[in-house]
Design a protein around this motif. Structure first.
Motif, PDB file in Angstrom:
ATOM      1  N   MET A 180     -14.360  37.231  51.993  1.00 11.52           N
ATOM      2  CA  MET A 180     -14.192  37.163  50.566  1.00 11.52           C
ATOM      3  C   MET A 180     -15.363  37.916  49.924  1.00 11.52           C
ATOM      4  O   MET A 180     -16.501  37.739  50.314  1.00 11.52           O
ATOM      5  N   THR A 181     -15.046  38.718  48.936  1.00  6.76           N
ATOM      6  CA  THR A 181     -16.041  39.509  48.239  1.00  6.76           C
ATOM      7  C   THR A 181     -16.458  38.791  46.964  1.00  6.76           C
ATOM      8  O   THR A 181     -15.630  38.173  46.298  1.00  6.76           O
ATOM      9  N   THR A 182     -17.727  38.871  46.622  1.00 12.19           N
ATOM     10  CA  THR A 182     -18.236  38.304  45.375  1.00 12.19           C
ATOM     11  C   THR A 182     -18.906  39.404  44.573  1.00 12.19           C
ATOM     12  O   THR A 182     -19.699  40.178  45.123  1.00 12.19           O
ATOM     13  N   VAL A 183     -18.567  39.474  43.281  1.00 12.07           N
ATOM     14  CA  VAL A 183     -19.204  40.434  42.386  1.00 12.07           C
ATOM     15  C   VAL A 183     -19.599  39.719  41.105  1.00 12.07           C
ATOM     16  O   VAL A 183     -18.983  38.730  40.717  1.00 12.07           O
ATOM     17  N   THR A 184     -20.622  40.224  40.465  1.00 11.33           N
ATOM     18  CA  THR A 184     -21.022  39.661  39.176  1.00 11.33           C
ATOM     19  C   THR A 184     -20.094  40.215  38.093  1.00 11.33           C
ATOM     20  O   THR A 184     -19.413  41.226  38.290  1.00 11.33           O
ATOM     21  N   SER A 185     -20.089  39.571  36.949  1.00  9.99           N
ATOM     22  CA  SER A 185     -19.299  40.064  35.820  1.00  9.99           C
ATOM     23  C   SER A 185     -19.714  41.476  35.456  1.00  9.99           C
ATOM     24  O   SER A 185     -18.883  42.335  35.152  1.00  9.99           O
ATOM     25  N   ARG A 186     -21.000  41.736  35.499  1.00  5.73           N
ATOM     26  CA  ARG A 186     -21.513  43.069  35.173  1.00  5.73           C
ATOM     27  C   ARG A 186     -20.998  44.104  36.168  1.00  5.73           C
ATOM     28  O   ARG A 186     -20.539  45.183  35.780  1.00  5.73           O
ATOM     29  N   GLN A 187     -21.078  43.782  37.471  1.00  7.01           N
ATOM     30  CA  GLN A 187     -20.575  44.721  38.481  1.00  7.01           C
ATOM     31  C   GLN A 187     -19.082  44.977  38.286  1.00  7.01           C
ATOM     32  O   GLN A 187     -18.618  46.108  38.399  1.00  7.01           O
ATOM     33  N   PHE A 188     -18.345  43.915  37.987  1.00  8.28           N
ATOM     34  CA  PHE A 188     -16.905  44.051  37.770  1.00  8.28           C
ATOM     35  C   PHE A 188     -16.631  44.990  36.595  1.00  8.28           C
ATOM     36  O   PHE A 188     -15.812  45.900  36.690  1.00  8.28           O
ATOM     37  N   ASN A 189     -17.325  44.773  35.487  1.00  3.34           N
ATOM     38  CA  ASN A 189     -17.124  45.613  34.302  1.00  3.34           C
ATOM     39  C   ASN A 189     -17.507  47.067  34.547  1.00  3.34           C
ATOM     40  O   ASN A 189     -16.898  47.975  33.995  1.00  3.34           O
ATOM     41  N   GLN A 190     -18.509  47.293  35.381  1.00  2.50           N
ATOM     42  CA  GLN A 190     -18.970  48.650  35.642  1.00  2.50           C
ATOM     43  C   GLN A 190     -18.082  49.405  36.629  1.00  2.50           C
ATOM     44  O   GLN A 190     -18.032  50.631  36.595  1.00  2.50           O
ATOM     45  N   ASP A 191     -17.384  48.670  37.514  1.00 10.72           N
ATOM     46  CA  ASP A 191     -16.567  49.344  38.525  1.00 10.72           C
ATOM     47  C   ASP A 191     -15.340  48.501  38.873  1.00 10.72           C
ATOM     48  O   ASP A 191     -15.252  47.909  39.948  1.00 10.72           O
ATOM     49  N   VAL A 192     -14.401  48.461  37.943  1.00  8.21           N
ATOM     50  CA  VAL A 192     -13.162  47.696  38.148  1.00  8.21           C
ATOM     51  C   VAL A 192     -12.398  48.220  39.354  1.00  8.21           C
ATOM     52  O   VAL A 192     -11.827  47.447  40.128  1.00  8.21           O
ATOM     53  N   SER A 193     -12.404  49.526  39.551  1.00  5.39           N
ATOM     54  CA  SER A 193     -11.673  50.122  40.679  1.00  5.39           C
ATOM     55  C   SER A 193     -12.180  49.604  42.022  1.00  5.39           C
ATOM     56  O   SER A 193     -11.394  49.351  42.932  1.00  5.39           O
ATOM     57  N   ALA A 194     -13.483  49.438  42.151  1.00  5.17           N
ATOM     58  CA  ALA A 194     -14.045  48.910  43.406  1.00  5.17           C
ATOM     59  C   ALA A 194     -13.582  47.478  43.634  1.00  5.17           C
ATOM     60  O   ALA A 194     -13.256  47.097  44.764  1.00  5.17           O
ATOM     61  N   ALA A 195     -13.527  46.692  42.573  1.00  4.74           N
ATOM     62  CA  ALA A 195     -13.060  45.306  42.697  1.00  4.74           C
ATOM     63  C   ALA A 195     -11.588  45.278  43.101  1.00  4.74           C
ATOM     64  O   ALA A 195     -11.180  44.465  43.934  1.00  4.74           O
ATOM     65  N   LYS A 196     -10.796  46.174  42.544  1.00  2.00           N
ATOM     66  CA  LYS A 196      -9.373  46.244  42.912  1.00  2.00           C
ATOM     67  C   LYS A 196      -9.205  46.648  44.368  1.00  2.00           C
ATOM     68  O   LYS A 196      -8.365  46.078  45.083  1.00  2.00           O
ATOM     69  N   ARG A 197     -10.013  47.596  44.826  1.00  2.00           N
ATOM     70  CA  ARG A 197      -9.944  47.997  46.242  1.00  2.00           C
ATOM     71  C   ARG A 197     -10.328  46.823  47.145  1.00  2.00           C
ATOM     72  O   ARG A 197      -9.702  46.584  48.174  1.00  2.00           O
ATOM     73  N   ALA A 198     -11.354  46.084  46.765  1.00  2.00           N
ATOM     74  CA  ALA A 198     -11.779  44.925  47.559  1.00  2.00           C
ATOM     75  C   ALA A 198     -10.697  43.847  47.573  1.00  2.00           C
ATOM     76  O   ALA A 198     -10.476  43.187  48.590  1.00  2.00           O
ATOM     77  N   ALA A 199      -9.996  43.664  46.449  1.00  2.00           N
ATOM     78  CA  ALA A 199      -8.946  42.645  46.369  1.00  2.00           C
ATOM     79  C   ALA A 199      -7.775  42.968  47.289  1.00  2.00           C
ATOM     80  O   ALA A 199      -7.042  42.067  47.694  1.00  2.00           O
ATOM     81  N   ALA A 200      -7.614  44.230  47.650  1.00  3.72           N
ATOM     82  CA  ALA A 200      -6.563  44.602  48.597  1.00  3.72           C
ATOM     83  C   ALA A 200      -6.826  44.014  49.979  1.00  3.72           C
ATOM     84  O   ALA A 200      -5.912  43.878  50.792  1.00  3.72           O
ATOM     85  N   HIS A 201      -8.079  43.618  50.243  1.00  2.00           N
ATOM     86  CA  HIS A 201      -8.454  43.063  51.549  1.00  2.00           C
ATOM     87  C   HIS A 201      -8.698  41.560  51.503  1.00  2.00           C
ATOM     88  O   HIS A 201      -8.957  40.938  52.530  1.00  2.00           O
ATOM     89  N   GLY A 202      -8.647  40.964  50.306  1.00  3.86           N
ATOM     90  CA  GLY A 202      -8.858  39.521  50.174  1.00  3.86           C
ATOM     91  C   GLY A 202      -9.333  39.193  48.773  1.00  3.86           C
ATOM     92  O   GLY A 202      -9.631  40.091  47.977  1.00  3.86           O
TER      93      GLY A 202
END
Length: 80
Positions: free
Chosen positions: A1-23
Motif C-alpha cells: 500500500m502506498t502512502t502520500v501526503t495531501s501536498r504530494q497528491f496535489n503536486q502529482d496526481v498522475s503518480a498517485a493514479k499510477r500507484a493506485a493501479a497496483h493497490g
C-alpha cells in the motif's frame, strides 16, 4: 500500500493514479490517514452486493468449531 501526503497528491496526481493501479493509495492530512484512492474496478469489487453481501461473507453457514481464548486483562485499579 502506498502512502502520500495531501501536498504530494496535489503536486502529482498522475503518480498517485499510477500507484493506485497496483493497490490502494492512502492520502494523509496532517500525518493522519484521510482518504484512500482506489481503481474503480477495486471499488466495485469492494462494494459489490452492499451490506447484505458483507453480512453473508461474515456469516458462518456451517457449524464450525472455533477455538477462542480471550486474552486476560488486568482489572486492578492502580493505587496512588
Amino acid at each position: 500500500m502506498t502512502t502520500v501526503t495531501s501536498r504530494q497528491f496535489n503536486q502529482d496526481v498522475s503518480a498517485a493514479k499510477r500507484a493506485a493501479a497496483h493497490g490502494p493509495v492512502v492520502i494523509t492530512d496532517r500525518s493522519e490517514p484521510a482518504f484512500v484512492l482506489l481503481t474503480f474496478e477495486e471499488y466495485r469489487r469492494l462494494t459489490q452486493g452492499g451490506m447484505d453481501d458483507l453480512l453473508n461473507r461474515l456469516r458462518m453457514s456451517e457449524d464450525v468449531d472455533v477455538e477462542f481464548t480471550p486474552a486476560r486483562i488486568d482489572t486492578k485499579v492502580p493505587e496512588f
